[in-house]
Design an enzyme around this catalytic site. Structure first.
Site, PDB file in Angstrom:
ATOM      1  N   GLU A  59      -0.527   3.722  -4.406  1.00  0.00           N
ATOM      2  CA  GLU A  59       0.970   3.285  -4.753  1.00  0.00           C
ATOM      3  C   GLU A  59       0.582   1.680  -4.923  1.00  0.00           C
ATOM      4  O   GLU A  59      -0.081   0.965  -3.822  1.00  0.00           O
ATOM      5  CB  GLU A  59       1.772   3.237  -3.608  1.00  0.00           C
ATOM      6  CG  GLU A  59       2.359   4.968  -3.548  1.00  0.00           C
ATOM      7  CD  GLU A  59       3.329   4.884  -2.352  1.00  0.00           C
ATOM      8  OE1 GLU A  59       4.491   4.560  -2.369  1.00  0.00           O
ATOM      9  OE2 GLU A  59       2.704   5.228  -1.418  1.00  0.00           O
ATOM     10  N   ARG A 285      -7.041  11.759   8.012  1.00  0.00           N
ATOM     11  CA  ARG A 285      -7.092  10.402   7.484  1.00  0.00           C
ATOM     12  C   ARG A 285      -8.034   9.741   8.385  1.00  0.00           C
ATOM     13  O   ARG A 285      -8.666  10.175   9.613  1.00  0.00           O
ATOM     14  CB  ARG A 285      -5.695   9.746   7.777  1.00  0.00           C
ATOM     15  CG  ARG A 285      -5.083   9.608   9.273  1.00  0.00           C
ATOM     16  CD  ARG A 285      -3.912   8.913   9.095  1.00  0.00           C
ATOM     17  NE  ARG A 285      -4.274   7.503   8.861  1.00  0.00           N
ATOM     18  CZ  ARG A 285      -3.195   6.548   8.400  1.00  0.00           C
ATOM     19  NH1 ARG A 285      -1.867   7.213   8.595  1.00  0.00           N
ATOM     20  NH2 ARG A 285      -3.535   5.324   8.041  1.00  0.00           N
ATOM     21  N   LYS A 295      -0.156  -0.620   6.479  1.00  0.00           N
ATOM     22  CA  LYS A 295       0.137  -1.655   5.746  1.00  0.00           C
ATOM     23  C   LYS A 295       1.238  -2.490   6.153  1.00  0.00           C
ATOM     24  O   LYS A 295       1.071  -3.868   6.030  1.00  0.00           O
ATOM     25  CB  LYS A 295       0.796  -1.027   4.173  1.00  0.00           C
ATOM     26  CG  LYS A 295      -0.301  -0.460   3.328  1.00  0.00           C
ATOM     27  CD  LYS A 295       0.579   0.001   2.271  1.00  0.00           C
ATOM     28  CE  LYS A 295      -0.684   0.746   1.279  1.00  0.00           C
ATOM     29  NZ  LYS A 295       0.064   1.325  -0.001  1.00  0.00           N
TER      30      LYS A 295
END
Length: 575
Positions: A59, A285, A295
């Site tokens: 994204e 992850r 983020k």
């Protein structure tokens, strides 16, 4: 609250608080249990897949970090290994958070890491017309409806892990009513937060992601790719699997937090009757101690000016690591060593540092820099010399000229008036070898009015240039730089940004910032080092690995960042 906030505040799927060690992950690798590659091997062998097609789908709402590096290496690496293709696709469904700056930065990061994507970059926004047509199809099939509840009502009626959700009062509206309302959403006739399009699945599902998830929300924002064409935008969970289907992705690789999303992905692809059916596979992850990859928290570091921007060399962003001097080769090696696993774990940051040092060992030219200068005068040096020495002891990188002058600098830590036990450097009346030059003896110590040592008077043994002295053994070796021909330089000493292994274990992660993560010193460097180009890497002998700063370094004003020191705490048996 905007409609997209409803999704962001969904109850999180509880995950067990278990962590696998790096050793456990590597044992899986050694046992050949990389399940992703095994799946692909079987799919090719059984004919289920003719050509592997993967994708890296970021994204464009921020800068990539170390976690994305693992995803890049996995998706592009799989494509390379199986002679397939990997697309770069920007899942750009939220124009409020996305910028062209991030699009360009992500593409540059992928290239810098050493990968090339298939064809031109792709965008989910490039499929908006098809996604809209499919949404209309879902409404006509009775599989979607427009919900006019407020975001707060939608959230409240979704239920939780104990209580089922409640059907919306608009769930049983007619197809004609839903098509009309959806058209109003598209035309901008409904205000933001006034309506959403939802899938009609099961409000009592134990998987909250199947409780009539939102497909579209009203958003009157200009898009960086499509301009003001759209007044509503698809949700990520709707656009992502269908973009995979459009592109013919064979293996959709993601992390474990998307495991509960998979049933919806499969549902939506089946409902639109797509010929291509991508299969999703989840792996752990990347979690590294002393590191934050959220983020939101990274943005807080930048906006709170706790760091000097997204490319601050202490940041785990790709741009930050690149400016720090980390190598693409080292990062790829690290991701390979971490491997692919279904078990969440915490990776030792020393493993990352080990991989970076490994990549630098035979690629970084050598040089000398004195970070804390102490003046030395060679009282019997007959004349200045230009010493010629290899730029690397084991790799042919050519030679460099090192000027030896009567006045030079050594590091203050290499001299002690009252030496501690085991000290093997310069002391009064003691001897050491100047790196690549003579053995010297300290004959006199000069102090200022405060008793501070400001200069050493030393004599050279003229018979020791390139050979050992007769009849005695000199153990110590110190690095040095000419005081008259050396070049002043700013050297930034970077350390870990956090002083706690789990800085985000609580909400107050800023309390764990390392106050000594950056120290700036005024050093003196070999003249040849000043001629370095930005991003040239060196080993400053006995000090560590350094890089000429990407932005600030100039020949007349050199600026170097410390990549890492020379100490390696990652044991060889962990390789």
């Amino acid at each position: 609250m905007k409609p997209n906030d409803v999704v962001s505040e969904l109850p999180k799927t509880p995950t067990p608080n278990t962590h696998a060690s790096v050793d456990a992950v590597q044992q899986e690798q050694q046992a050949g249990l990389d399940f992703v590659r095994q799946v692909i091997t079987d799919d090719l062998k059984e004919g289920r897949t003719q050509k592997v097609v993967t994708r890296f789908p970021p994204e464009p709402n921020g800068y990539l970090h170390i976690g994305h590096v693992k995803a890049i290496c996995l998706n592009f690496g799989i494509a390379e290994e199986f002679e397939g293709l990997c697309n770069l696709r920007f899942d750009d469904t939220n124009p409020d958070a996305e910028e062209q700056e991030y699009v360009d930065g992500i593409a540059n990061d992928v290239k810098w890491l050493g990968f090339n994507w298939n064809g031109e970059p792709r965008y989910a926004s490039g499929y908006f017309d098809q996604l809209y047509a499919w949404a209309v199809q879902l409404i006509e099939q009775g599989d979607a409806y427009v919900d006019l509840q407020t975001p707060e009502e939608i959230k409240l009626n979704r239920g939780n892990f104990v209580e089922p959700g409640k059907n919306s009062p608009y769930r049983d509206a007619t197809v004609a009513e839903n098509l009309a309302r959806f058209e109003q959403m598209r035309n901008g006739e409904i205000q933001e937060g006034g309506a959403v399009l939802r899938a009609k699945i099961d409000m009592a599902s134990p998987n909250v992601h199947m409780r009539d998830p939102i497909l579209y929300r009203v958003l009157h924002s200009e898009h960086h790719q499509t301009g003001d064409k759209w007044k509503m935008y698809p949700m990520y969970d709707y656009a992502h699997p269908l973009s995979d289907a459009i592109e013919g992705i064979t293996h959709s690789l993601c992390t474990l937090e998307f495991q509960d999303h998979r049933p919806f992905y499969d549902w939506i692809v089946e409902k639109v009757h797509s010929q291509a059916v991508p299969r999703q596979y989840e792996s752990s992850r990347l979690n590294i101690d002393y590191t934050i990859t959220s983020k939101r928290k990274l943005r807080k570091l930048v906006e709170g000016q706790h760091v000097q921007g997204w490319d601050d060399p202490r940041m785990p962003t790709v741009v930050g690591m690149r400016r720090r001097g980390f190598t693409a080769e080292g990062l790829r090696d690290f991701c390979k060593r971490v491997g692919v696993s279904k078990t969440d774990g915490i990776v030792d940051v020393a493993m990352l540092e080990f991989c970076i040092r490994q990549s630098l060992e035979n690629t970084a030219a050598r040089g000398m820099a004195v970070l804390n200068p102490l003046k030395v005068t060679l009282t019997n040096l007959p004349e200045e010399l230009d010493l010629t020495h290899a730029r690397h002891p084991n790799v042919d990188m050519g030679e460099r000229i090192i000027p030896l002058t009567r006045e030079l600098y050594i590091d203050r830590k290499d001299f002690e008036e009252v030496p501690p036990k085991g000290f093997k450097r310069l002391i009064p009346d003691g001897e050491v070898r100047l790196r690549h030059a003579y053995v010297i003896k300290c004959d006199e110590v000069i102090k200022d009015a405060n008793g501070e040592v400001i200069e050493l008077k030393c004599s050279i043994d003229p018979e020791t240039l390139g050979k050992n002295p007769e009849g005695r053994k000199v153990k110590g070796v110190v690095h040095w730089v000419s005081a008259t021909k050396g070049v002043p330089a700013e050297v930034r000493i970077y350390d870990r940004l956090f002083n706690e292994a789990a800085p985000d274990a609580d909400d107050d992660f800023l309390a764990h910032l390392n106050p000594e993560s950056l120290q700036v010193v005024q050093a003196v460097i070999e003249p040849v080092l000043a001629q370095a180009k930005p991003e040239d890497r060196f080993q400053f002998e006995r000090e560590g690995y350094f890089v000429a700063d990407q932005h600030d370094h100039q020949a007349d004003k050199p600026v170097f960042n410390r990549i890492l020191d020379l100490k390696d705490s990652f044991k060889a048996d962990k390789k």
